[in-house]
Write a protein that holds these residues in place. Structure first.
Motif, mmCIF file in Angstrom:
data_model
loop_
_atom_site.group_PDB
_atom_site.id
_atom_site.type_symbol
_atom_site.label_atom_id
_atom_site.label_comp_id
_atom_site.label_asym_id
_atom_site.label_seq_id
_atom_site.Cartn_x
_atom_site.Cartn_y
_atom_site.Cartn_z
ATOM 1 N N TYR A 75 0.872 -1.170 0.000
ATOM 2 C CA TYR A 75 0.000 0.000 0.000
ATOM 3 C C TYR A 75 0.908 1.219 0.000
ATOM 4 C CZ TYR A 75 -3.768 3.142 1.123
ATOM 5 O OH TYR A 75 -4.676 4.172 1.086
ATOM 6 N N TYR A 133 3.666 4.412 15.309
ATOM 7 C CA TYR A 133 2.951 4.255 14.042
ATOM 8 C C TYR A 133 3.898 3.927 12.894
ATOM 9 C CZ TYR A 133 -1.153 6.030 16.335
ATOM 10 O OH TYR A 133 -2.201 6.169 17.184
ATOM 11 N N ALA A 136 4.342 0.182 13.117
ATOM 12 C CA ALA A 136 3.085 -0.540 12.894
ATOM 13 C C ALA A 136 2.643 -0.424 11.440
ATOM 14 C CB ALA A 136 2.013 0.010 13.841
ATOM 15 N N LEU A 137 2.704 0.785 10.888
ATOM 16 C CA LEU A 137 2.241 0.976 9.514
ATOM 17 C C LEU A 137 3.193 0.339 8.507
ATOM 18 C CD1 LEU A 137 0.937 4.620 9.715
ATOM 19 C CD2 LEU A 137 -0.368 2.513 9.684
ATOM 20 N N TRP A 140 2.143 -3.188 8.362
ATOM 21 C CA TRP A 140 0.854 -3.419 7.722
ATOM 22 C C TRP A 140 0.925 -3.163 6.217
ATOM 23 C CZ3 TRP A 140 -2.605 -0.255 5.115
ATOM 24 C CH2 TRP A 140 -3.836 -0.871 4.838
ATOM 25 N N LEU A 148 3.695 -8.012 8.832
ATOM 26 C CA LEU A 148 2.483 -7.725 9.606
ATOM 27 C C LEU A 148 2.641 -8.216 11.033
ATOM 28 C CD1 LEU A 148 -0.415 -6.695 9.642
ATOM 29 C CD2 LEU A 148 -1.141 -8.994 9.094
ATOM 30 N N GLY A 151 4.849 -5.845 12.852
ATOM 31 C CA GLY A 151 4.167 -4.605 13.197
ATOM 32 C C GLY A 151 3.197 -4.797 14.346
ATOM 33 N N LEU A 152 2.456 -5.911 14.329
ATOM 34 C CA LEU A 152 1.518 -6.192 15.421
ATOM 35 C C LEU A 152 2.251 -6.351 16.740
ATOM 36 C CD1 LEU A 152 -0.933 -8.747 13.803
ATOM 37 C CD2 LEU A 152 -1.451 -6.458 14.566
ATOM 38 N N SER A 155 3.436 -2.933 18.041
ATOM 39 C CA SER A 155 2.461 -2.046 18.667
ATOM 40 C C SER A 155 1.981 -2.623 19.990
ATOM 41 C CB SER A 155 1.296 -1.753 17.724
ATOM 42 O OG SER A 155 0.940 -2.881 16.997
#
Lengths: 343, 179
Positions: A75, A133, A136-137, A140, A148, A151-152, A155
């Motif tokens: 993304y 962030y 985390a971002l 993601w 992922l 990142g999880l 956070s």
């Protein structure tokens, strides 16, 4: 003081601090490779310059010239923004950290700090809490299951340990009665019984322990580097990043380490207080030297721990944070409050 | 005259409103969550400009830093996708948007015309942490404690709802796997 002098002084101070911070970040990486190397019976970097001292420069050039890959199916807006968020907020928090007493130049007094705010400690906590962030971002937006998971984990871990971190600082705040980092350091001047320095670490050893543990977890360092656990997650949240974007995460990690070390120095180790002697020019520079030496010692401890301890399991990490560290920090807070009230 | 203060205040306000609109317009939940973070941060800027530095710091630490991290965490964990757009009814657009505008103008007019509202000078409201602490622990001690008990009850309720139902030994042999 006229406003233009103030603005010029602030710009010059910001430039110097940023330069010193980025150099310190580069040489913390060098120090880590060297120290961990020697601990593991290797030499670490030796080829570029004497003792490998130019290795950070070589690394920087390499990062700049590597191909900057953006994998398909990421993304894109957040993939590009995540490293920026991480590094910007990591570098911002240095703005409120004081390095020494005010110095007097041309009849004006300049505090050795970019800006002195009366809620300095809260500013640092706020800025670092936004920095999550970035990690985390990144995890993601990479569209990769290892990223992922990294990142999880980051956070969850940062939110869990931020509570213990905050509570461990409250004890110090009760003792000093201020959120201003400068005032917290000023309270720590002088000695107990004539020879023990009046540092908060002697009054709040439990709080210092909690801070130390929570700080390691907040900066994602061994033994709590679960978000980038290589054995499980390839490289965690920055698996898909290359070139300068990867370097930004790297810089953010080491800048955060330096912030945490500076905060420990200011809150627990007496800031820039230390023996002052010699001619006036030396007297002016010694506080900054003591501050730097204490930060260096704390960073060395970081590296030492990295060379010594293995990584926790994820459930151990969470159990330690919630079932041991948090109650300990709470108990310390209650005892401190009672002692202060009774006295 | 426009002072720097007022310009900043309006700028933060504009960021706030833009973030709130963006929150509704965005189709991916993570973008909406990030817009909400921008709104929270801009609100913190507004508090700071009103001289409430402690509230501003808490706004960033608690809302933008902790609560929104959990929002983002949940969105990431559930792997929520892009929301589906329905065509929507034309009536809702024709009546809804003017209605909303009229409503907000009315609310603003009433608030501004109300005799109790006036301009607030910087520093007129309690800002420093010490003042807020004094007020919380003297003047507003009872509401403060009641709120904390309320939150404690909510936490316990969440734990009860989230924990697994207690497995009774009568339910069957499959429950008795050694762990």
């Amino acid at each position: 003081m006229p406003i233009w002098i103030y603005i010029v002084a602030t710009v010059i101070k910001s430039a110097i601090v940023l330069l010193v911070l980025l150099t310190a970040v580069a040489y913390t990486v060098w120090l880590e490779r060297k120290v961990v190397g020697h601990m593991q019976n290797r030499w670490g970097p030796t080829r570029v310059g004497p003792f490998g001292l130019l290795q950070p420069a070589a690394d920087g050039i390499k990062f700049l010239f590597k191909e900057d890959l953006t994998p398909p199916h990421v993304y894109k807006p957040l993939f590009l923004a995540a490293p920026l968020i991480a590094v910007i907020f990591a570098l911002t928090s240095i703005a409120v950290i004081p390095f020494g007493n005010a110095i007097t130049l041309f009849g004006y007094s300049f505090p050795l700090q970019i800006t002195d705010v009366n809620i300095g400690l809260l500013v640092i906590l706020g800025v670092t809490s936004i920095g999550v962030y970035g990690v985390a971002l990144a995890g993601w937006s990479s569209n990769n299951k290892y990223s992922l998971l990294g990142g999880l984990r980051a956070s969850a871990q940062m939110v869990s340990y931020e509570i213990s971190l905050g509570l461990s600082l409250v004890g110090v705040l009760i003792l000093s009665g201020s959120f201003s980092l400068r005032e917290i350091v000023d309270v720590q001047g002088g000695t107990f019984l004539g020879f023990i320095p009046r540092w908060n670490i002697f009054l709040q050893p439990v709080a210092f322990f909690c801070y130390l543990m929570a700080a390691y977890a907040e900066t994602n360092r061994i033994p709590f580097d679960l978000p980038e656990a290589e054995t499980e997650l390839v490289a965690g949240y920055h698996t898909e990043y290359s070139a300068m974007k990867f370097a930004m995460f790297f810089m953010a990690e080491y800048a955060n380490m330096i912030t945490v070390a500076s905060l420990a120095t200011l809150l627990f180790l007496g800031g820039w207080h230390g023996p002052i002697f010699g001619p006036p020019i030396l007297q002016a520079l010694l506080p900054v030297f003591w501050f730097g030496a204490k930060v260096f010692a704390f960073l060395f401890l970081y590296i030492w721990v990295r060379g010594t301890l293995p990584r926790f399991r994820y459930d151990q990490l969470m159990a330690f944070g919630w079932k041991f560290l948090l109650p300990l920090a709470l108990a310390n807070l209650i005892v401190t409050a009672i002692v202060v009230v009774v006295k | 005259m426009l002072s720097v203060h007022l310009i900043l205040f309006l700028a933060f306000g504009a960021v706030c409103v833009a973030g709130a609109v963006n929150l509704l317009v965005q189709r991916h939940p993570i973008n909406s969550a990030l817009s909400l973070i921008a709104v929270m941060a801009a609100l913190a800027g507004e508090y700071l400009l009103l001289g409430a530095e402690f509230v501003a710091a808490l706004q960033v630490i608690v809302y933008a830093g902790a609560i929104m991290v959990l929002f983002v965490f949940v969105i990431m964990l559930l792997n929520a996708g892009v929301e589906e757009r329905t065509q929507g009814s034309r009536v809702a657009i024709i009546i809804g948007i003017p209605g909303m505008l009229i409503g907000s103008v009315l609310v603003a007019w009433v608030v501004l015309r109300h005799s109790g509202t006036g301009e607030v000078a910087v520093g007129a409201l309690p800002g420093p942490p010490k003042t807020i602490g004094d007020m919380l622990f003297h003047e507003f001690l009872l509401p403060f404690e009641i709120t904390s008990i309320l939150i404690l009850v909510a936490i316990m309720g969440a734990v009860v709802l989230a924990s697994k139902p207690p497995s009774s030994p009568a339910e069957g042999p499959t429950q008795k796997v050694k762990d």
